[in-house]
Write a protein that holds these residues in place. Sequence first.
Motif: not given
Length: 312
Positions: A143-149, A153-159, A197-199, A293-296
């Motif tokens: 789940v750590y990797r999935i959440s990182s992924a 996608l959130c940063f790139e505004e991809k669903n 980020c999603l929120h 979150l600062q990365i985005g």
Amino acid sequence: MSIYQVAIILLLIASRCSCKECSITEHEINPLLQKLLRIATNFDEDPDPSTLIALRLASRHNLPIEKQLLEQLKKSIVDKVTKGEYVSFHLTIRYALAFRSACLNPARITYNQKHADLVKLVKDKLDLEIRNIETKGQPLTDVYRISSAILVLCFEEKNAPTYLVQDIIYRALRRQAPFITPVDINAASMTVLAFTCLHRIQYKSIAPLWIERAIVRLLLILLSYQGKNNLFATVCTTPLAIQALHVTHQMPFRPFKCMNNLQRLLIEIPKGTFNTPNQLFHVIPTFEGISMLQIGNQTCDSNQDNLVRDFR
């Protein structure tokens, strides 16, 4: 009004706050930044994208070294992709985050007229996770990797895949692995960051209330693991937990005093505890009073070249 409703209201207000009230001094963080600069200029080893992320999330920068490392990373991943070499899920995510931290689009990485699309690679890896959950009931990795992924996608505004977001929400609310004793603290922390980020981007595939409930449940779990020694389970899992709690502010029913935790982590710097790119990737933003979150939200044009390398 229930405790969950109170927590959610405060969460929504605080998640928009970018205040840096939880950080250490430049003098205190400098030994770690110098370590990063030494790692970045060690040409005997393959470049690690985690090193660039940590450097980019610092408040001071050595722009020539960062630029040199960025070019090395571009060459490394483009070569791997164009040659069809295997790139792990973990490394794919870190490369994508590294390029975004340098204000580059990870879907359009170019080196010597060759191209790599890290966003597509992340999506392809997530498809494999979905298949494994559907057939075996568990992620292929974790789940750590999935959440990182999902964060990528959130940063790139991809669903982000609805199936995976729902699966993690279900695990959080039902206290299923990895959110059962012993809880994977890094997984819980990264999920909080990804869901926050999603929120923020108003993810529409799932009702906001479900995302909020999962965040609050995970924050409660994290707080329950805070020991009297001001660590969240271990030294290595504490930095990301601090980020998750700080970015969503403190819960009103159990105060979170981040400076107590930071002071505990400061003790570890002279011991050489934070030595690897992966450890520094987690701890640098924590000490800087920010989060992943600062990365985005990076703005590279305003960076100053004000971190001098110490050759002693």
